[in-house]
Design a protein around this motif. Structure first.
Motif, mmCIF file in Angstrom:
data_model
loop_
_atom_site.group_PDB
_atom_site.id
_atom_site.type_symbol
_atom_site.label_atom_id
_atom_site.label_comp_id
_atom_site.label_asym_id
_atom_site.label_seq_id
_atom_site.Cartn_x
_atom_site.Cartn_y
_atom_site.Cartn_z
ATOM 1 N N SER A 224 3.354 5.917 -3.951
ATOM 2 C CA SER A 224 2.338 7.159 -4.278
ATOM 3 C C SER A 224 2.964 8.913 -4.535
ATOM 4 N N SER B 2 0.352 -0.835 0.303
ATOM 5 C CA SER B 2 0.488 -0.070 -0.294
ATOM 6 C C SER B 2 1.110 1.517 -0.270
ATOM 7 N N GLU B 3 0.718 2.210 -0.439
ATOM 8 C CA GLU B 3 1.148 4.204 -1.231
ATOM 9 C C GLU B 3 2.456 3.913 -1.051
ATOM 10 N N TYR C 235 -0.794 5.519 -6.830
ATOM 11 C CA TYR C 235 -1.765 6.690 -6.396
ATOM 12 C C TYR C 235 -0.303 7.923 -7.084
ATOM 13 N N GLU D 154 -2.182 -3.027 -3.990
ATOM 14 C CA GLU D 154 -2.678 -2.791 -2.533
ATOM 15 C C GLU D 154 -2.967 -1.140 -3.011
ATOM 16 N N TYR D 155 -3.336 -0.895 -1.978
ATOM 17 C CA TYR D 155 -4.144 0.114 -2.402
ATOM 18 C C TYR D 155 -3.686 1.317 -2.455
ATOM 19 N N ASN D 156 -3.566 2.682 -3.060
ATOM 20 C CA ASN D 156 -2.624 3.534 -3.795
ATOM 21 C C ASN D 156 -1.047 3.075 -4.023
ATOM 22 N N ALA D 157 -0.989 2.319 -4.506
ATOM 23 C CA ALA D 157 0.281 1.519 -4.664
ATOM 24 C C ALA D 157 1.043 2.327 -5.798
ATOM 25 N N GLY E 267 -6.240 -2.861 -5.592
ATOM 26 C CA GLY E 267 -7.110 -2.067 -4.705
ATOM 27 C C GLY E 267 -7.127 -0.637 -4.977
ATOM 28 N N ALA F 290 -5.678 2.209 -6.621
ATOM 29 C CA ALA F 290 -4.292 1.828 -7.288
ATOM 30 C C ALA F 290 -3.664 2.399 -8.073
#
Length: 332
Positions: free
Chosen positions: A159, A155-156, A182, A177-180, A200, A203
């Motif tokens: 970003s 994640s992130e 971003y 994963e989320y914001n990977a 995510g 992403a």
């Protein structure tokens, strides 16, 4: 100019070589465990150092302002980069202000990250080893490579890395994963490996340079706003056979061309489509697939299509003609 520690040595003492301006190379044995605080502080001629796999701690300011250092490898057993005297350095870490450091290979499995470890380093290339759970963020990074065996993009992880333009992922990656990625504005292309199952939230949100993306057949979940606001994303190749796609996964993406793989049961909601092509082997146009796609003008269906689902082309006011293959037996 050259320093060699004998086998059996376990620590480079605090401040051992502070200001040794002529020091060029350092050789450490496999018994080394700790590189002390300020150990190579201001060693401006230090060009290379091999940090052994035995090292677990690289303490605060250890390589501060080593301005000739161009590449460094963080071995797998390192757990801290900047911890000294019972606390973390809040502003500057172990490799801060290494002004020529362009390449980092990060293999540390369980390293606590504060994102100040490489403060002021113009790192362009990042290589990430297998099993790495977290790693420092480099806003200057342009190229990223994950080693074979890596299973996820955290994640992130990248970003707001505005200069990132190339990412190489192995086939062992399963999750993004989320914001990977971003707001990675320079990411021109991205190949999602065939074994990925999850993408995510956010992403690839606002990856403005991304023009085309392919979703492999193994993906079973594309989360909220995963590709939202990718302002130049015009081509989507969708091959995921059993994927739960959020209605906003491609929000505000100007996708004009959709290529649908064989065996796809559900499609994302995209109202800007102009051209759709189903691959040979596809047997069904899913229910509501192109509902109210008013700009859709061209649809190519293969001879393998058997069913056109309920409301598949309802409200497609721009679609003036379509050739229905002889293989079709049901139009719902």
């Amino acid at each position: 100019e050259n320093v060699t520690f004998a086998e059996g040595a376990t620590i480079v003492p605090n401040g051992a070589f502070v200001g040794c301006a002529d020091l060029i190379s350092v050789t450490l044995p496999d018994t080394m465990i700790t590189i002390g605080e300020d150990a190579f502080y201001d060693c401006i001629s230090l060009e290379s150092i091999n940090i052994p796999d035995s090292v677990t701690a690289i303490n605060g300011y250890a390589f501060y302002n080593c301005s000739s250092l161009t590449t460094i490898t963080i071995p797998q057993n390192v757990t801290s980069l900047g911890y000294s005297n019972g606390y973390w350095y809040s502003d500057n870490g172990a490799f801060s202000m290494c002004s020529s450091l362009k390449t980092v290979t990060f293999n540390a499995y369980n390293c606590e990250i504060k994102n100040k470890e490489f403060y002021g380093c113009p790192v362009k290339t990042l290589n990430i080893g297998p099993g790495v759970k977290s790693f420092p963020k480099f806003s200057s990074v342009e190229t990223v490579t994950f080693a074979e065996g890596a299973t996820k993009v955290p994640s992130e992880a990248f970003s707001n890395c505005a200069r990132l333009n190339t990412v190489d992922l192995p086939d062992t990656i399963k999750r993004i994963e989320y914001n990977a990625f971003y707001n990675c504005d320079s990411l021109l292309s991205f190949e999602i490996p065939e074994n990925v199952v999850y993408i995510g939230d956010n992403a690839f949100y606002d990856c403005d340079a991304l023009a085309e993306i392919s979703i492999p057949e193994t993906v079973n979940q594309v989360e909220w706003y995963a590709f939202a606001y990718c302002d130049n994303l015009s081509v989507l190749n969708f091959n995921a056979k059993n994927c739960s796609v959020n209605s906003n996964s491609f929000y505000q993406c100007p996708i004009k061309t959709l290529n649908v793989g064989a065996g796809v049961n559900k499609l994302p909601t995209i109202r800007t489509l102009e051209t759709v092509a189903f691959a040979e082997g596809a047997t069904k146009v899913p229910n509501n697939a192109f509902l109210s796609c008013t700009e859709l003008t061209t649809v190519n269906l293969p001879d393998s299509i058997e069913t056109i689902g309920n409301n598949a082309f309802k409200g497609c006011t721009g679609l003036t003609s379509i050739t229905i293959p002889n293989s079709v037996t049901t139009i719902d």
